[in-house]
Design a protein around this motif. Structure first.
Motif, mmCIF file in Angstrom:
data_model
loop_
_atom_site.group_PDB
_atom_site.id
_atom_site.type_symbol
_atom_site.label_atom_id
_atom_site.label_comp_id
_atom_site.label_asym_id
_atom_site.label_seq_id
_atom_site.Cartn_x
_atom_site.Cartn_y
_atom_site.Cartn_z
ATOM 1 N N TYR A 1 7.905 -7.664 9.453
ATOM 2 C CA TYR A 1 7.556 -6.628 8.479
ATOM 3 C C TYR A 1 8.360 -6.809 7.195
ATOM 4 O O TYR A 1 9.539 -7.172 7.223
ATOM 5 C CB TYR A 1 7.830 -5.228 9.040
ATOM 6 C CG TYR A 1 6.761 -4.735 9.975
ATOM 7 C CD1 TYR A 1 5.693 -3.962 9.509
ATOM 8 C CD2 TYR A 1 6.807 -5.055 11.317
ATOM 9 C CE1 TYR A 1 4.712 -3.516 10.378
ATOM 10 C CE2 TYR A 1 5.827 -4.613 12.200
ATOM 11 C CZ TYR A 1 4.781 -3.844 11.716
ATOM 12 O OH TYR A 1 3.789 -3.412 12.566
ATOM 13 N N LEU B 1 4.887 -3.203 5.236
ATOM 14 C CA LEU B 1 3.680 -3.968 5.510
ATOM 15 C C LEU B 1 3.997 -5.153 6.401
ATOM 16 O O LEU B 1 5.055 -5.764 6.299
ATOM 17 C CB LEU B 1 3.026 -4.438 4.213
ATOM 18 C CG LEU B 1 3.847 -5.222 3.194
ATOM 19 C CD1 LEU B 1 2.945 -6.116 2.372
ATOM 20 C CD2 LEU B 1 4.589 -4.280 2.254
ATOM 21 N N GLY B 2 3.071 -5.439 7.315
ATOM 22 C CA GLY B 2 3.264 -6.537 8.232
ATOM 23 C C GLY B 2 2.438 -6.362 9.479
ATOM 24 O O GLY B 2 1.444 -5.637 9.507
ATOM 25 N N VAL C 1 2.219 -11.150 6.737
ATOM 26 C CA VAL C 1 2.954 -10.782 5.533
ATOM 27 C C VAL C 1 3.201 -12.010 4.665
ATOM 28 O O VAL C 1 3.154 -11.936 3.425
ATOM 29 C CB VAL C 1 4.270 -10.057 5.879
ATOM 30 C CG1 VAL C 1 5.305 -10.989 6.486
ATOM 31 C CG2 VAL C 1 4.847 -9.386 4.638
ATOM 32 N N LEU D 1 -2.712 -7.281 9.437
ATOM 33 C CA LEU D 1 -1.787 -6.745 8.443
ATOM 34 C C LEU D 1 -2.052 -5.259 8.220
ATOM 35 O O LEU D 1 -3.177 -4.845 7.957
ATOM 36 C CB LEU D 1 -1.931 -7.491 7.124
ATOM 37 C CG LEU D 1 -0.959 -7.076 6.012
ATOM 38 C CD1 LEU D 1 0.456 -7.480 6.375
ATOM 39 C CD2 LEU D 1 -1.354 -7.702 4.688
ATOM 40 N N VAL E 1 -0.255 -1.508 6.391
ATOM 41 C CA VAL E 1 0.680 -1.054 5.377
ATOM 42 C C VAL E 1 0.836 0.451 5.453
ATOM 43 O O VAL E 1 -0.120 1.179 5.759
ATOM 44 C CB VAL E 1 0.215 -1.476 3.960
ATOM 45 C CG1 VAL E 1 -1.105 -0.820 3.599
ATOM 46 C CG2 VAL E 1 1.271 -1.150 2.914
#
Length: 228
Positions: free
Chosen positions: A41, A61-62, A70, A109, A111
């Motif tokens: 992340y 995010l990740g 990411v 992904l 977020v």
């Protein structure tokens, strides 16, 4: 915790160097933010234009599964931190942003946007970049004292009368908040840190540039696998 400052994160080489740090957790001067890479992340805390009494906005995010999503996003934004932030700020967080055009580089992904809960952060612009010292200054004002502490250019930090010293992070925060109240005084080989003319700590100076601390090769290799 002493948080280092990077001038920018705008190229592949700079991101690799960032991830090679023992702890990939740094202020970035432009754009002004705190960058924290936690396994898979990326967390960004925005530090410019924070309204009085408000906590900074934070993005996470990740993917829970891999660092790949990411890194694909960073690569897709041309390794430019400002581009990443601009894209995040353009998202509508009232809806599901999982497959937004910015984030569509990988279906895993995700977020989140929220307000940071940590103690209010002091942005680098409030004190400037604390570069390592190469020689003792004519006057030990708060700024060179902070540079000395922030870059670890000291040994044998002690409190008053040889007692345990206050945490370095605490000393730095106090110097940032009240720079006019701090001075340093050299005496018999030691540098004494004076707050309102009273010694609160002392140390032995070591005015050599600090050596960068690198992350384990396994972490770097894992990142390199996705960014090559």
């Amino acid at each position: 915790m002493i948080i280092p400052v990077l001038p920018e994160l705008n190229s592949r080489a700079q991101w690799i160097a960032f991830c090679r740090r023992e702890t990939p957790y740094c202020f970035v001067a432009t754009p002004e933010c705190l960058v924290d890479m936690q396994t898979s992340y990326l967390q960004l805390t925005l530090l410019s234009d924070i309204p009085d009494g408000k906590q900074p906005v934070k993005y996470s995010l990740g993917s829970r599964l891999s660092v790949e999503p990411v890194w694909q996003l960073i690569k897709g934004c041309q390794w430019n931190l400002a581009t990443i932030i601009e894209g995040l700020e353009a998202l509508d967080f009232r809806s599901n942003v999982r497959d937004n055009s910015l984030l569509g580089v990988h279906t895993d992904l995700t977020v989140r946007k929220f307000f940071a809960k940590e103690r209010p952060l002091i942005a680098p612009s409030s004190i400037g970049l604390l570069q390592p010292l190469h020689e003792a200054p004519p006057i030990w004002s708060a700024r060179p004292l902070m540079a000395l502490l922030a870059n670890g250019q000291y040994q044998d930090l002690q409190g008053r009368a040889g007692s345990p010293a206050p945490p370095v992070a605490q000393l730095l925060l106090q110097m940032m908040e009240q720079p006019q109240s701090w001075l340093g005084h050299e005496h018999r080989g030691r540098l004494y840190l004076l707050h309102e003319r009273k010694a609160v700590a002392s140390l032995l100076m070591e005015l050599k540039p600090p050596k960068p601390r690198l992350a384990p090769d396994s972490f770097v290799d894992n990142v390199a696998e996705w960014i090559n």
